[in-house]
Design a protein around this motif. Structure first.
Motif, mmCIF file in Angstrom:
data_model
loop_
_atom_site.group_PDB
_atom_site.id
_atom_site.type_symbol
_atom_site.label_atom_id
_atom_site.label_comp_id
_atom_site.label_asym_id
_atom_site.label_seq_id
_atom_site.Cartn_x
_atom_site.Cartn_y
_atom_site.Cartn_z
ATOM 1 N N ASP A 116 4.441 -9.468 -5.664
ATOM 2 C CA ASP A 116 3.694 -8.755 -4.504
ATOM 3 C C ASP A 116 4.549 -10.010 -3.780
ATOM 4 O O ASP A 116 4.466 -9.559 -2.421
ATOM 5 C CB ASP A 116 2.347 -9.335 -4.892
ATOM 6 N N ALA A 117 4.690 -11.123 -3.704
ATOM 7 C CA ALA A 117 5.606 -11.810 -2.759
ATOM 8 C C ALA A 117 6.944 -11.646 -2.115
ATOM 9 O O ALA A 117 7.376 -11.472 -1.268
ATOM 10 C CB ALA A 117 5.862 -13.903 -2.869
ATOM 11 N N ALA A 120 5.791 -8.995 0.457
ATOM 12 C CA ALA A 120 5.286 -9.442 1.288
ATOM 13 C C ALA A 120 6.141 -10.092 2.823
ATOM 14 O O ALA A 120 6.192 -10.220 3.411
ATOM 15 C CB ALA A 120 4.376 -10.411 1.072
ATOM 16 N N ARG A 121 7.260 -10.784 1.760
ATOM 17 C CA ARG A 121 8.116 -11.370 2.621
ATOM 18 C C ARG A 121 9.957 -10.493 3.210
ATOM 19 O O ARG A 121 9.992 -10.404 4.313
ATOM 20 C CB ARG A 121 9.529 -12.024 1.755
ATOM 21 N N HIS A 143 0.921 -5.784 4.839
ATOM 22 C CA HIS A 143 1.575 -5.828 3.135
ATOM 23 C C HIS A 143 0.295 -5.551 2.600
ATOM 24 O O HIS A 143 -1.273 -6.048 3.402
ATOM 25 C CB HIS A 143 1.973 -7.488 2.739
ATOM 26 N N ASP A 219 13.946 -13.946 -5.731
ATOM 27 C CA ASP A 219 12.945 -13.618 -4.807
ATOM 28 C C ASP A 219 12.542 -13.538 -5.544
ATOM 29 O O ASP A 219 11.018 -14.182 -5.969
ATOM 30 C CB ASP A 219 12.995 -13.162 -3.709
ATOM 31 N N GLY A 223 9.570 -16.344 -7.500
ATOM 32 C CA GLY A 223 8.445 -16.882 -7.424
ATOM 33 C C GLY A 223 7.443 -16.297 -9.130
ATOM 34 O O GLY A 223 6.016 -16.771 -9.095
ATOM 35 N N ASP A 234 5.813 -17.882 -2.382
ATOM 36 C CA ASP A 234 6.314 -18.162 -0.695
ATOM 37 C C ASP A 234 6.370 -17.110 -0.532
ATOM 38 O O ASP A 234 7.435 -16.172 -0.897
ATOM 39 C CB ASP A 234 7.600 -18.881 -1.221
ATOM 40 N N ARG A 235 5.419 -16.510 0.642
ATOM 41 C CA ARG A 235 5.951 -15.026 1.345
ATOM 42 C C ARG A 235 5.978 -15.857 3.616
ATOM 43 O O ARG A 235 6.662 -14.935 3.975
ATOM 44 C CB ARG A 235 4.275 -14.962 1.728
#
Length: 514
Positions: A116-117, A120-121, A143, A219, A223, A234-235
């Motif tokens: 999910d992160a 989002a990034r 997102h 990433d 995460g 961390d987004r």
């Protein structure tokens, strides 16, 4: 049968689910089509029980509203790719499909949080690529929580379990993306046994390249570690997103720069070098099927040692050495002393592009003149100079083709018949506590071009592949060509100062009528 069991049964028993709107006002209907042996009372009962959930997954239920947050131009790479896509029937040709084999103890919730992160990034993973009436654009959406469907095959009989897990993986990898309506990312988790999971990640190439794949995977691993430690995801967005890169390209390629760099390519290349008379098994069909296959191979350890030793001696990287050997092979197969191939280049020289998930990579066109080059060492130097010149004069490949056609006074648009990649930027070593993670490419059953050859450095050595179109080539021929490549590589690096005409190679090829 619960919902996860139903999804596993559907994925592994060739059950096709479809929906339509009833003409009699009866709302949305769910239909299934399955082999006779797969239709059981339990299946029918589960389909009725979970009808609403299935309609939601099939897009027939109330879809969450997408909120547009940004809109911008395509990069030149994206624009060219979409032109190719729109000119052909829908296929999985441009699906970048990976399977992470996870062994150990998996925390599903932590994995969902990590994925999910990632989405989002990186805006490219939640974008659509469309023509909005004023031309092609990329549209970024706000997102929304990532959905990670789980297929559990642990309850199936052992003889069929892996086969059915493979079927579920193929079902995700081999379906074309509808970029007008679908985001360019698919995820699926397959539970194979108590300690083995397969995470399928399928991204459309319009949203990523090889470097971007490494960014996404690392990433995700970072995460996962944060989630296990109870830390917030961390987004933080990267410095440069996909739209930012497209706008940067527009600024860099002003008219003067474009003209100056096109002049370089006008002297470096000719149209004739693109026409490789390879001894295919069959002539090109009038209408390509798009079907493809991949042949995988390993560079023997002793050959890899010789390649590395020669490259150090020649004060170069492995890339020119490996590419030059491919040039020798193509010259042997075609009988041509002047060949041009495409080499994907990461194009990440600027530090701000390091974390960008987008298709930033750009092809470099390299001409190899084996007819005027004395030795393999000389050819490696020629390739190295071509790489330096190409990087200094980087230009979208479509513009290079346009200039070559203009110089020739017209003609057919050229296309490099062979693409050769050394994927040294693809870092597949992942740190996920409690798990070992092995990343595998998964075939999509589609061919992007006639031939794509690549080498990937792994912890255990150099791993190679040849993707080829089944319309033109048989598996046995593909293997023989790569066996020939390894033979040329071994001989050339052991005797780099020997005349090219004396290198060991393939027998004289048998020609196929065009």
């Amino acid at each position: 049968m619960n919902l996860d069991e139903l999804l596993a049964y559907v994925a592994t028993h060739d059950v096709l689910l479809t929906v339509d709107d009833a003409t009699d006002g009866g709302g949305t209907r769910l239909h299934f089509d399955a082999p006779a042996g797969a239709v059981t009372p339990e299946l029918v009962a589960a389909l009725r029980t979970y009808r609403s959930e299935l309609l939601d997954r099939l897009g027939a239920g109330p879809a969450p509203e997408r909120v547009e947050v940004a809109r911008g131009p395509l990069s030149y790479q994206q624009d060219r790719m979409l032109s190719l896509i729109n000119a052909n029937p829908p296929s999985a040709t441009w699906n970048v499909s990976m399977r992470l084999v996870l062994r150990g103890t998996l925390d599903e919730a932590a994995l969902r949080t990590a994925l999910d992160a990632v989405v989002a990034r990186h805006e490219a993973l939640r974008s659509r690529f469309v023509d909005d009436g004023d031309g092609p654009v990329q549209i970024v959406y706000a997102h929304q929580p990532v959905t990670l469907p789980v297929v559990d095959v642990t309850g199936l009989p052992d003889p069929d379990r892996l086969e059915r897990a493979e079927n579920a993986s193929r079902a995700v990898a081999q379906v074309a993306f509808d970029l007008d309506h679908e985001l360019p990312l698919r995820l699926q988790l397959v539970r194979v046994d108590a300690h083995t999971w397969w995470l399928m990640i399928v991204v459309h190439h319009v949203a990523c390249d090889g470097w971007a794949v490494s960014v996404m995977l690392h990433d995700m691993a970072a995460g996962y570690r944060r989630a296990l430690a109870g830390e917030a995801p961390d987004r933080t967005p990267p410095t440069v997103q996909s739209i930012d890169f497209a706008r940067w390209e527009q600024r860099v390629y002003d008219a003067g720069t474009r003209r100056r760099r096109a002049d370089y390519w006008s002297t470096a290349l000719t149209l004739e070098g693109f026409a490789l008379d390879l001894p295919y098994d069959r002539p090109a069909p009038a209408v390509p099927t798009g079907r493809g296959r991949a042949h995988h191979f390993r560079v023997p350890p002793d050959v890899e040692r010789d390649v590395r030793a020669f490259s150090v001696e020649r004060n170069t990287t492995l890339f020119p050495t490996l590419a030059a050997a491919m040039g020798v092979l193509l010259a042997r197969l075609t009988g041509q002393g002047d060949v041009t191939i495409s080499l994907p280049y990461a194009n990440r020289d600027r530090i701000e592009f390091a974390e960008t998930v987008a298709i930033v990579a750009c092809p470099l066109l390299i001409r190899m003149r084996t007819d005027t080059t004395a030795t393999f060492a000389d050819l490696v130097d020629q390739v190295g100079m071509g790489l330096f010149g190409g990087v200094d004069n980087m230009l979208p490949v479509g513009w290079i083709y346009d200039r070559l056609i203009e110089d020739a006074g017209g003609g057919s648009p050229p296309m490099a018949a062979v693409s050769f990649a050394y994927q040294s930027t693809l870092n597949l070593e992942l740190d996920m506590p409690g798990l070992t993670a092995e990343v595998e490419d998964r075939p999509t059953g589609a061919a992007r071009t006639t031939l794509i050859c690549g080498l990937v450095p792994r912890s255990y050595g150099l791993e190679g592949y040849l993707e080829y179109a089944l319309d033109r080539l048989d598996p046995a021929t593909a293997q023989s060509w790569m066996d020939g490549y390894l033979e040329v590589l071994a001989t050339a690096c052991r005797q780099p100062h020997r005349p090219l005409s004396e290198l060991t190679g393939l027998p004289a090829p048998v020609r196929v009528a065009a």
